[in-house]
Design an enzyme around this catalytic site. Sequence first.
Site, PDB file in Angstrom:
ATOM      1  N   ARG A  19      11.266  -5.895   4.772  1.00 28.02           N
ATOM      2  CA  ARG A  19      11.288  -4.336   5.447  1.00 28.02           C
ATOM      3  C   ARG A  19      11.904  -3.903   7.099  1.00 28.02           C
ATOM      4  O   ARG A  19      12.260  -3.469   7.175  1.00 28.02           O
ATOM      5  CB  ARG A  19      10.043  -3.764   4.976  1.00 28.02           C
ATOM      6  CG  ARG A  19       9.026  -1.983   5.449  1.00 28.02           C
ATOM      7  CD  ARG A  19       7.961  -1.855   5.212  1.00 28.02           C
ATOM      8  NE  ARG A  19       7.391  -2.967   6.183  1.00 28.02           N
ATOM      9  CZ  ARG A  19       5.543  -2.943   6.191  1.00 28.02           C
ATOM     10  NH1 ARG A  19       4.921  -1.932   5.062  1.00 28.02           N
ATOM     11  NH2 ARG A  19       4.879  -3.492   6.683  1.00 28.02           N
ATOM     12  N   LYS A  35       0.674  -1.326  -0.231  1.00 28.53           N
ATOM     13  CA  LYS A  35      -0.359  -0.428   0.227  1.00 28.53           C
ATOM     14  C   LYS A  35       0.976   0.778   0.093  1.00 28.53           C
ATOM     15  O   LYS A  35       0.558   1.927  -0.595  1.00 28.53           O
ATOM     16  CB  LYS A  35      -0.902   0.031   1.160  1.00 28.53           C
ATOM     17  CG  LYS A  35      -2.464  -1.288   1.405  1.00 28.53           C
ATOM     18  CD  LYS A  35      -2.791  -0.936   2.408  1.00 28.53           C
ATOM     19  CE  LYS A  35      -2.241  -1.189   3.628  1.00 28.53           C
ATOM     20  NZ  LYS A  35      -1.925  -2.874   3.931  1.00 28.53           N
ATOM     21  N   ARG A  89      11.882  -1.400  10.985  1.00 31.62           N
ATOM     22  CA  ARG A  89      10.054  -1.232  11.386  1.00 31.62           C
ATOM     23  C   ARG A  89       9.683  -1.618  12.813  1.00 31.62           C
ATOM     24  O   ARG A  89       9.924  -3.468  12.532  1.00 31.62           O
ATOM     25  CB  ARG A  89       9.375  -0.806  10.559  1.00 31.62           C
ATOM     26  CG  ARG A  89       7.982  -0.895  11.135  1.00 31.62           C
ATOM     27  CD  ARG A  89       6.784  -0.835   9.500  1.00 31.62           C
ATOM     28  NE  ARG A  89       5.354  -0.569  10.166  1.00 31.62           N
ATOM     29  CZ  ARG A  89       4.337  -0.945   9.471  1.00 31.62           C
ATOM     30  NH1 ARG A  89       4.702   0.112   8.017  1.00 31.62           N
ATOM     31  NH2 ARG A  89       3.270  -0.700   9.566  1.00 31.62           N
ATOM     32  N   ARG A 127     -10.239  -0.044   7.950  1.00 29.98           N
ATOM     33  CA  ARG A 127      -9.507  -1.581   8.324  1.00 29.98           C
ATOM     34  C   ARG A 127     -10.511  -1.793   9.807  1.00 29.98           C
ATOM     35  O   ARG A 127     -10.377  -2.902  10.100  1.00 29.98           O
ATOM     36  CB  ARG A 127      -8.516  -1.444   9.444  1.00 29.98           C
ATOM     37  CG  ARG A 127      -7.484  -1.497   8.804  1.00 29.98           C
ATOM     38  CD  ARG A 127      -6.179  -1.310   9.621  1.00 29.98           C
ATOM     39  NE  ARG A 127      -5.124  -1.882   9.481  1.00 29.98           N
ATOM     40  CZ  ARG A 127      -3.952  -1.279   8.958  1.00 29.98           C
ATOM     41  NH1 ARG A 127      -3.944  -0.077   8.903  1.00 29.98           N
ATOM     42  NH2 ARG A 127      -2.477  -1.683   9.280  1.00 29.98           N
ATOM     43  N   ARG A 172      -0.735  -9.418  13.609  1.00 32.39           N
ATOM     44  CA  ARG A 172      -1.578  -8.815  12.299  1.00 32.39           C
ATOM     45  C   ARG A 172      -2.250  -9.255  11.107  1.00 32.39           C
ATOM     46  O   ARG A 172      -3.155  -8.680  11.057  1.00 32.39           O
ATOM     47  CB  ARG A 172      -0.246  -7.409  11.222  1.00 32.39           C
ATOM     48  CG  ARG A 172      -0.056  -6.774  12.717  1.00 32.39           C
ATOM     49  CD  ARG A 172       1.367  -6.034  11.973  1.00 32.39           C
ATOM     50  NE  ARG A 172       1.726  -5.114  10.674  1.00 32.39           N
ATOM     51  CZ  ARG A 172       2.772  -5.375  10.510  1.00 32.39           C
ATOM     52  NH1 ARG A 172       4.061  -5.861  11.087  1.00 32.39           N
ATOM     53  NH2 ARG A 172       2.282  -4.687   9.324  1.00 32.39           N
TER      54      ARG A 172
HETATM   55  P1  AMP Z   1       0.243   0.426   8.992  1.00 33.43           P
HETATM   56  O1  AMP Z   1       1.297   0.933   8.960  1.00 33.43           O
HETATM   57  O2  AMP Z   1      -0.909   0.586   8.289  1.00 33.43           O
HETATM   58  O3  AMP Z   1       0.472  -0.822   8.645  1.00 33.43           O
HETATM   59  O4  AMP Z   1      -0.520   0.489  10.237  1.00 33.43           O
HETATM   60  C1  AMP Z   1       0.434   0.149  11.124  1.00 33.43           C
HETATM   61  C2  AMP Z   1      -0.244  -0.092  13.198  1.00 33.43           C
HETATM   62  O5  AMP Z   1      -0.850   0.608  12.582  1.00 33.43           O
HETATM   63  C3  AMP Z   1      -1.256  -1.700  13.116  1.00 33.43           C
HETATM   64  O6  AMP Z   1      -1.271  -2.880  11.993  1.00 33.43           O
HETATM   65  C4  AMP Z   1      -2.423  -0.902  13.796  1.00 33.43           C
HETATM   66  O7  AMP Z   1      -1.741  -1.468  14.808  1.00 33.43           O
HETATM   67  C5  AMP Z   1      -2.140   0.892  13.967  1.00 33.43           C
HETATM   68  N1  AMP Z   1      -3.353   1.024  12.557  1.00 33.43           N
HETATM   69  C6  AMP Z   1      -2.962   1.808  11.607  1.00 33.43           C
HETATM   70  N2  AMP Z   1      -4.482   1.986  11.208  1.00 33.43           N
HETATM   71  C7  AMP Z   1      -5.814   1.956  11.809  1.00 33.43           C
HETATM   72  C8  AMP Z   1      -6.291   1.441  11.600  1.00 33.43           C
HETATM   73  N3  AMP Z   1      -7.011   2.170  10.682  1.00 33.43           N
HETATM   74  N4  AMP Z   1      -7.467   1.406  12.407  1.00 33.43           N
HETATM   75  C9  AMP Z   1      -6.706   0.961  13.849  1.00 33.43           C
HETATM   76  N5  AMP Z   1      -5.826   1.077  13.928  1.00 33.43           N
HETATM   77  C10 AMP Z   1      -4.722   1.374  12.926  1.00 33.43           C
END
Ligand code: AMP
Length: 196
Positions: A129, A14, A135, A90, A146
Site C-alpha cells: 500500500r 478495514k 501513504r 483503538r 504500529r
Molecule cells: P488508520 O488509518 O486507522 O490506520 O490510522 C492511521 C493513524 O492515525 C494511526 O496509526 C494513529 O496514529 C492515528 N489514529 C487513527 N485512529 C485513531 C484512534 N482511534 N485513536 C488514536 N489514534 C488514531
Amino acid sequence: MLNLVLFGAPGSGKGTQSAKLIDEYGLHHISTGEVLRDHIKRGTELGKIAQGYISQGQLIPDELMISILDEVLEKEAKGKKGVIFDGFPRTIPQAEALKGLLQKRGTDLHAVVGLEVPEDELVERMLNRGKETGRADDNLETIKKRLEVYHSQTSPLRDYYHKEGKYMPINGSGVVDEIFASIAKGLEEKTGACRK
Ligand code: AMP
C-alpha cells in the site's frame, strides 16, 4: 440503525471491507485515520498535532480522539441508517466513550467485525500500500511501531467485545470478495442486517 465497528490490526483490510459494506448496506463510513489525514492535508492545527503521532506510529491521545469523533458524529451521522466505525476504538477508554456517544444519540453498537490476518501478511500488505499510494506511515519502521501499539493497546478490545457478545471473528486472509461474503453472512445471522 446498524452500527458496526470494523476491527483489526493495521493492514487487516478495514478500509477495503468498509467500502463494500457501505455499498451493500447503505451505511455511513467514519475512518478516524482518514479524518486525521484530511486535517494533515489541509494543514489545520489538529493536523499538525496528529502528524507528530502518526509519523511515530503512535496513537492520538484518547481525550482528543474522542472529542474529534463526537464532532464528526454530530456533523455526519444524523439521519443515517447506521455507521461503520473504522479504526475507532483503538483503546478500552475509547470503547467506553463510544458506548456513551451512541447512548446519548439513543442508539447502540450492534457488532464488532474482527478481521484476523497473520502478521507477515499484514506487513506485506502495508508495504505494498505504501508503494501504491505513497501513504507516509506505511514504511517498515513505522509499520513495526504500529503493530506494537496494536498488540499492547488495541488487541485487548477483542476480549472486551467478546465479553459483551459483540465480537465476530472473520478470517481476513485471502480474496477480498470471499472475506466480504463471510462478513455479510455473519452480520445477517448476528444482527438481521439486510442489504439495500
Ligand atoms: P488508520 O488509518 O486507522 O490506520 O490510522 C492511521 C493513524 O492515525 C494511526 O496509526 C494513529 O496514529 C492515528 N489514529 C487513527 N485512529 C485513531 C484512534 N482511534 N485513536 C488514536 N489514534 C488514531
